[in-house]
Design a protein around this motif. Structure first.
Motif: not given
Length: 426
Positions: A105-118, A249-254, A278-285, A289-290
């Protein structure tokens, strides 16, 4: 925080209609001018200090403060905080993402927050503030222009996820997995599943993201992500490197900078909700990364010339296996030691789970397994071949063993939080 000020004024029937609120705090040591302070538990012992620091309002259930112009005495401080958080959450346009599950839960929370914060303005649950106190406290940190709140929801007994959902009213739900946590109170995985899946009653199935390879979650209606072909988002080409993981995922590299199949699942859940919002691959990566992960989750640390993998925040049979498997795979052909300590809240079968964990550890390419704790020690009595086992009585003894014999090895620390295994590094 105008709306919060209005809600507090109305709910508490305050005479002063213009409360300035800088932020909401529970820790008296962190109080600054115009903060609202909830005097929970022994917080009521520091009210005088808080007022001197300039708090605009103190909320407490200590009758001796009755009549003070900046103190509101209530029947129950926690219930009042929960009610205020609920009303405040309803007033905001923010979308709440609730995260439940036995592990990750905690790691997923950190990941989701970091992705959406872009792309969006977000807050997240800090540390392990994931219970009936932490969830309302998190909601009270929201600003009126926040887009998303990523809220971790923990539990140990029946009905607790419902209480948290009733306060947070999640718009999106994530269930990471169903494991053997809390069996002391819930008895079996079926009951864990019933409690964790309570979140499905609060969100539309198109907004519910699940680890689809989980035995209990695979038949639940929602957006599924996993390695199996039955999933909506299928993880492919998963690769481990010493620096982290790569996957598609969906032939996109992460890419994500933590090791382990379990962290690939956590990152993939983050990718899935990122794509949904609606985040792009670049935003998600960029978010991956961060990402700054809460400490003590497979954290690589060097102390006094010794290399540690500190995964000691918590432990369950599932997370023990994930951690050992990752440790074994990432550090192939490298001499390594695992320090394993007791797991809590496992109920009547706790001994069996500890025996299984030791046996699994012994089957791997790990030079020595150092065990600590009453249950681990009892479990070791069932192990026939103890050649790779070292039974320690104290953390100080483990420190000495590592210093004298294994200072050039990589050391994994894994056990439930109450063991304080991180003290071995000090």
């Amino acid at each position: 925080m105008k709306k919060l000020s209005e809600i507090i004024t109305k709910l508490l029937s305050l005479k002063n209609k213009k409360i300035n609120i800088s932020s909401v705090k529970m820790d008296s040591r962190k109080i600054e001018k115009d903060d609202v302070f909830f005097a929970l538990n022994n917080g009521k012992n520091y009210i005088e200090d808080v007022l001197k620091k300039g708090a605009s309002l103190v909320i407490c259930d200590d009758k001796k403060w009755e009549g003070h112009e900046r103190v509101k005495v209530v029947e129950d401080t926690l219930m009042t905080m929960q009610e205020i958080a609920y009303e405040y959450r309803k007033e905001l346009s923010v979308k709440v993402i609730g995260i439940v599950g036995s592990n990750g839960k905690t790691t997923t929370k950190d990941i989701v927050y970091s992705i959406l914060s872009t792309k969006y303005k977000c807050i997240k649950t800090e540390g392990n503030y994931n219970n009936h106190i932490g969830v309302p406290y998190t909601l009270l940190q929201l600003k009126e222009d926040d887009d998303y709140a990523v809220v971790e929801m923990g539990m140990s007994n029946k009905g607790e996820i419902k209480v948290l959902c009733d306060i947070a009213l999640p718009d999106y739900g994530i269930i990471t997995n169903i494991g053997d946590s809390h069996l002391e109170f819930l008895l079996n995985r079926e009951n864990v599943f019933i409690e964790k899946s309570e979140i499905k009653n609060y969100v539309d199935s198109k907004n519910l993201i699940l680890f689809g390879d989980d035995f209990y979650l695979k038949n639940l209606e929602g957006i599924k992500v996993g390695f199996g072909e039955n999933n909506n988002y299928i993880i492919k080409d998963y690769i481990e490197t010493e620096k982290g993981i790569e996957f598609q995922i969906d032939n996109e590299k992460y890419y994500f900078g933590m090791n382990g199949k379990h962290n690939c699942i956590n990152a993939s859940i983050g990718v899935t909700i990122g794509k949904k919002l609606n985040l792009s691959i670049n935003e998600i990566n960029e978010g991956l990364k961060n990402c700054v992960v809460t400490p003590m989750r497979f954290q690589k640390i060097e102390k006094n010339g010794i290399k540690y993998i500190n995964d000691s925040y918590n432990a369950s049979p599932v997370s023990m296996k994930y951690s050992l498997e990752t440790f074994n795979n990432v550090y192939k052909n490298i001499s390594k030691i695992a320090v394993l300590a007791d797991m809590g809240e496992l109920g009547n079968d706790e001994l069996k789970y500890h025996i299984d964990t030791i046996e699994y550890a012994l089957s791997l390419d790990i030079e020595k397994i150092i065990i600590l704790g009453k249950i681990m020690k009892e479990a070791s009595n069932s192990i026939e071949n103890k050649e790779k086992l070292i039974i320690a009585e104290t953390k100080e003894e483990i420190k000495n063993i590592i210093r004298e014999s294994f200072s050039d090895r990589i050391i994994l620390l894994k056990g439930s939080n109450f063991n304080h295994l991180w003290e071995i590094m000090e």
